[in-house]
Scaffold this motif. Structure first.
Motif, PDB file in Angstrom:
ATOM      1  N   THR A   1      73.081  50.922  30.352  1.00 46.33           N
ATOM      2  CA  THR A   1      74.212  50.398  29.591  1.00 46.33           C
ATOM      3  C   THR A   1      73.723  49.611  28.380  1.00 46.33           C
TER       4      THR A   1
ATOM      5  N   ASP B   1      75.855  47.205  27.320  1.00 38.36           N
ATOM      6  CA  ASP B   1      76.820  46.111  27.372  1.00 38.36           C
ATOM      7  C   ASP B   1      76.215  44.768  27.005  1.00 38.36           C
ATOM      8  N   TRP B   2      75.019  44.491  27.480  1.00 38.88           N
ATOM      9  CA  TRP B   2      74.430  43.168  27.252  1.00 38.88           C
ATOM     10  C   TRP B   2      74.139  42.942  25.766  1.00 38.88           C
TER      11      TRP B   2
ATOM     12  N   PHE C   1      68.658  47.063  29.682  1.00 38.53           N
ATOM     13  CA  PHE C   1      69.691  48.114  29.711  1.00 38.53           C
ATOM     14  C   PHE C   1      70.233  48.341  31.113  1.00 38.53           C
TER      15      PHE C   1
ATOM     16  N   ASP D   1      72.565  48.192  34.166  1.00 36.29           N
ATOM     17  CA  ASP D   1      74.003  47.999  34.379  1.00 36.29           C
ATOM     18  C   ASP D   1      74.246  47.356  35.745  1.00 36.29           C
TER      19      ASP D   1
END
Length: 284
Positions: free
Chosen positions: A49, A51-52, A35, A37
């Motif tokens: 984040t 995003d991954w 997680f 960022d």
């Protein structure tokens, strides 16, 4: 009276905690940094984040790559388009080899439990050898065997290679189920005039279903997570997800690799938990 533990108990307790920290702390760090960022350094925390994870889902086709969740503007900076085909290969190999191994392992377990034949002990020993010998030895042996037959390396070769050792695991699981079954039901069915085939389908098989399904799910997990044997027996275009991750780590350490690893771990845990739940003893 002192409630303080003795030095020996304190040392054993400290050893226990150190053991579990050594075992689970790397996994916890993997989850935490999945997680992170920070697209430059995975080990430098820069905020939280998802995003991954979104990018992994975009690369395997579960969400649209143009979605705002996937960060389409810089998706290819950290993502590999080969991730999707590798995941698909892993699913196909896992389901194919687990299906073949379940059939072979179930028949083997039935033969070992219900039949007497010459060489039974040798057959049982040979059946369990793939579990005992190191994976790298089995992988090299299978590669040499396939090369001697001029068998092309691809998905089929990986499926056949995985079936070799997965059948042993299914035999153990189904054999344990057979050992706990009440043979009096089969004897009663025979006494009432049922043929061996009818007895099997109406009495034996329904009791074996949890063990068969549990063996299948366990085989799926083992096949999906296998690296060594798939590395030796896969060819061009048949790279599985563990082999892909192994190669990706050698090229560059992308933050996306952490997310893939966590998702694989969660999937394996869910399938294993389901397999154990199905294998649980039931009350008559």
């Amino acid at each position: 009276m002192s409630l303080r533990p003795s030095p020996l108990k304190a040392a054993l307790l400290a050893h226990l905690w150190l053991f579990f920290l050594f075992l689970y702390l790397p996994i916890a760090m993997l989850v935490v940094y999945s997680f992170n960022d920070n697209a430059v350094s995975m080990m430098t925390w820069n905020g939280f984040t998802f995003d991954w994870y979104w990018r992994v889902l975009a690369n395997i086709g579960l969400i649209s790559p143009s979605s705002d969740l996937a960060g389409s503007g810089n998706l290819q900076l950290y993502s590999d388009p080969n991730l999707g085909p590798a995941a698909l290969n892993s699913v196909i190999v896992a389901l194919g080899s687990a299906s073949l191994a379940t059939v072979i392992g179930t028949l083997s377990a039935l033969g070992l439990a219900r039949c007497t034949f010459p060489g039974k002990l040798a057959y049982r020993t040979a059946l369990y050898l793939p579990i005992v010998i190191p994976d790298i030895v089995l992988g090299i042996a299978l590669l040499v065997f396939l090369a001697a037959l001029s068998f092309p390396l691809g998905r089929v070769s990986v499926i056949l290679a995985h079936t070799v050792f997965l059948a042993s695991y299914v035999t153990v699981v189904v054999g344990a189920r057979l050992a706990g079954m009440n043979t009096a039901l089969e004897e009663a069915s025979a006494d009432l005039g049922a043929s061996p085939w009818i007895t099997f389908w109406r009495v034996t098989f329904p009791q074996l279903v949890p063990g068969i399904v549990g063996g299948f799910l366990l085989s799926v997990v083992i096949s999906f997570d296998d690296l060594v044997i798939a590395y030796f027996t896969s060819g061009v275009g048949a790279t599985t997800l563990p082999v892909y991750l192994f190669g990706a780590i050698k090229r560059n350490v992308s933050p996306e690799i952490n997310a893939i690893s966590v998702l694989m771990m969660l999937l394996s845990m869910v399938i294993v938990a389901l397999a154990l739940w199905l294998r649980r003893p039931t009350r008559a």
